[in-house]
Design an enzyme around this catalytic site. Structure first.
Site, short mmCIF file in Angstrom:
data_model
loop_
_atom_site.label_atom_id
_atom_site.label_comp_id
_atom_site.label_asym_id
_atom_site.label_seq_id
_atom_site.Cartn_x
_atom_site.Cartn_y
_atom_site.Cartn_z
N HIS A 261 0.82 -1.36 -0.05
CA HIS A 261 -0.22 -0.05 -0.10
C HIS A 261 1.05 1.24 0.09
O HIS A 261 1.29 1.82 1.10
CB HIS A 261 -0.94 0.08 1.21
CG HIS A 261 -1.86 0.99 1.12
ND1 HIS A 261 -3.23 0.67 1.92
CD2 HIS A 261 -2.04 2.19 0.87
CE1 HIS A 261 -3.95 1.94 1.49
NE2 HIS A 261 -3.19 2.90 1.37
N LEU B 94 2.24 6.46 -5.00
CA LEU B 94 3.55 6.97 -5.61
C LEU B 94 3.10 8.25 -6.53
O LEU B 94 4.06 8.90 -7.19
CB LEU B 94 3.99 5.90 -6.41
CG LEU B 94 4.29 4.71 -5.56
CD1 LEU B 94 5.39 3.69 -6.81
CD2 LEU B 94 5.67 4.96 -4.52
N ASP C 126 0.91 2.71 3.60
CA ASP C 126 0.08 3.79 3.37
C ASP C 126 0.78 5.01 3.13
O ASP C 126 0.44 6.18 3.33
CB ASP C 126 -1.10 4.11 4.27
CG ASP C 126 -2.21 4.90 3.80
OD1 ASP C 126 -1.94 5.17 2.40
OD2 ASP C 126 -3.08 5.05 4.55
N HIS D 150 2.52 14.42 0.10
CA HIS D 150 1.72 15.41 -0.35
C HIS D 150 2.57 16.60 -0.50
O HIS D 150 3.60 16.93 0.31
CB HIS D 150 0.66 15.61 0.89
CG HIS D 150 -0.37 14.77 0.69
ND1 HIS D 150 -1.25 14.57 -0.30
CD2 HIS D 150 -0.87 13.91 1.82
CE1 HIS D 150 -2.37 13.56 0.13
NE2 HIS D 150 -1.80 13.36 1.19
N PRO E 207 -5.11 14.38 4.01
CA PRO E 207 -4.78 13.40 4.97
C PRO E 207 -3.72 12.54 4.42
O PRO E 207 -3.62 12.07 3.17
CB PRO E 207 -6.26 12.38 5.13
CG PRO E 207 -6.77 12.68 3.69
CD PRO E 207 -6.45 13.98 3.19
O1 DOR Z 1 -4.26 9.48 4.67
C1 DOR Z 1 -4.62 8.89 3.39
N1 DOR Z 1 -4.16 9.21 2.46
N2 DOR Z 1 -5.59 7.97 3.57
C2 DOR Z 1 -6.12 7.44 2.20
O2 DOR Z 1 -6.83 6.64 2.28
C3 DOR Z 1 -5.57 7.97 0.89
C4 DOR Z 1 -4.12 8.78 1.20
C5 DOR Z 1 -3.77 9.60 0.04
O3 DOR Z 1 -4.03 9.29 -1.18
O4 DOR Z 1 -3.26 10.67 0.43
#
Ligand code: DOR
Length: 431
Positions: free
Chosen positions: A58, A61, A305, A309, A323
């Site tokens: 998970h 990228l 995960d 960002h 998030p």
């Molecule tokens: O915190 C998260 N970020 N949870 C997710 O399910 C998606 C992910 C994202 O794509 O930034």
């Protein structure tokens, strides 16, 4: 292909006396004490722990579409430095990975970069809209040979669509990875629903929004005799639902993230959006339950995960921030801190939850193999005694949204090998 090389004095699975490992043509050619290094490059393993290369089911990228946050190249570099040799790339890109064309692009780019095996995850629904199935069959038949499908970031909340997706993937020998979140219960949610969110004035994300979807999906998987994988399990209640389902032989697997093993909603007090993630950080009781479930096998594996960002999407007020948090380069150290140091897992167990089981769940047959003669030299060497201080700016990811900034973590990846090629640093084993 590099010339044969001999790693002197490594400890496979961290157990027993050090042994030498000879790599020839990308394969473990010999394993034993006092091996003859004639004609080979000799590297000092210095008692490092050797594990099968880590597999992440998970990761985001971000390519195609958000190459300002991460690319397949930078994400692969972060993965290799974190000890990974395979990464499953989530489908919530732009365009969405919901067709054979997009998954083939991601797959080929991963191969070109060559640092880890990039396995594209295909979207379950077209455009992640949750309305109709994406081209699951075409993605499975493509060169990317997609076996894992997920709308991650979004929940497949329509029960009938989820049922059809499970039935269809069963025929493809695949698995549906569900982001379990009832969207009606989490509309506007900003933090785990509980005392801390109430005090901070943040709209709550109730545990039941996850647990109810996991329960429903387990029943749908039972009826379809299909494989279900639950993404980022975050609550003690979900663990109990999984236990119930597994006791009944339902084909369900589950992952937990390093951040849900270590961090709690206590971190939210300063409103720093680096702590905003979906599902949200929960309580100390949840982290305890998740650690125990991972040790016991109710939760099968660790997945990062990894969610990079760009600064403008993260360095803003809490409610506007996206998030997600970085994870690839810190995962093994966080697992050491939360599972190995407290005695919940030994290195054999780490190999199981970070390599063998995720490889099996995702159908990555070349990965998660034993460290044995004749197997691909796809391994990670770890210094268990080292510690390091996390600095987001020095991580390989383009983004720097790590929640561990300034934290001292145990264990250090010294080198990662993918089929005999060293994918970390300059090809030297460094201590
Ligand atoms: O915190 C998260 N970020 N949870 C997710 O399910 C998606 C992910 C994202 O794509 O930034």
């Amino acid at each position: 292909m590099r010339r044969p090389f001999l790693l002197r004095g490594i400890r496979p699975y961290g157990a027993g006396d050090p042994v030498d490992l000879l790599v020839r043509d990308g394969v473990i050619a010999e394993l034993g004490t006092g091996l003859d290094g004639t004609g080979a490059e000799v590297l000092d393993g210095g008692g490092l722990v050797a594990l099968p290369g880590l597999v992440d089911l998970h990761a985001h990228l971000r390519e195609p579409g958000r190459e300002d946050a991460e690319t397949i190249a930078t994400g692969s570099a972060a993965a290799a430095l974190g000890g990974y040799t395979a990464v499953f790339a989530m489908a919530n890109t732009d365009p969405v990975a919901d067709t054979a064309v997009v998954v083939e692009h991601v797959y080929r780019r991963g191969r070109e970069v060559g640092l880890v095996d990039v396995h594209p995850v295909g979207a379950v629904s077209s455009g992640l809209r949750g309305e109709r199935l994406a081209e699951l069959g075409a993605m499975a038949a493509s060169v990317a040979a997609v076996r894992m499908f997920s709308d991650d970031g979004m929940c497949v909340h329509d029960s009938l669509l989820m049922r059809r997706a499970l039935e269809y993937t069963r025929g493809l020998g695949g698995v549906i990875a569900q982001h379990a979140e009832d969207p009606r219960l989490t509309a506007g949610a900003q933090a785990h629903e509980g005392e801390i969110a109430a005090r901070l004035g943040l709209a709550g994300w109730p545990a039941a929004a996850e647990e109810s979807i996991v329960a429903r999906d387990c029943l749908l998987a039972r009826d379809a005799a299909a494989a279900l994988h639950v993404c980022h399990v975050s609550t003690a209640g979900t663990v109990e639902v999984l236990r119930w389902a597994k006791e009944r032989g339902i084909r369900v697997s589950a992952e937990v993230t390093p951040h849900h093993l270590l961090l709690t909603d206590e971190r939210l007090a300063g409103y720093d959006p680096v702590n905003k993630v979906n599902p949200p950080l929960r309580t100390a009781a949840d982290t305890r339950a998740l650690r125990a479930a991972l040790a016991e096998g109710i939760v099968d594996c660790v997945a990062t995960d990894h969610a990079p960002h760009a600064a403008q999407d993260k360095d803003c007020e809490w409610s506007a921030a996206r998030p997600g948090m970085l994870g690839l380069q810190t995962a093994l150290s966080v697992v050491m801190a939360t599972m190995v140091r407290p005695g919940l897992l030994d290195w054999r167990g780490v190999a199981r939850v970070m390599s063998e089981r995720p490889a099996r769940i995702g159908g990555a047959t070349e990965q998660g193999r034993p460290i044995a003669v004749g197997q691909p030299a796809t391994v990670v060497l770890v210094d268990p005694d080292a510690t390091w201080t996390v600095r987001g700016a020095t991580l390989a990811s383009l983004a720097d949204n790590t929640p561990y900034e300034g934290m001292e973590l145990p264990g250090r990846v010294v080198a990662t090998l993918l089929r005999g090629e060293i994918t970390t640093e300059d090809g030297k084993v460094q201590r």
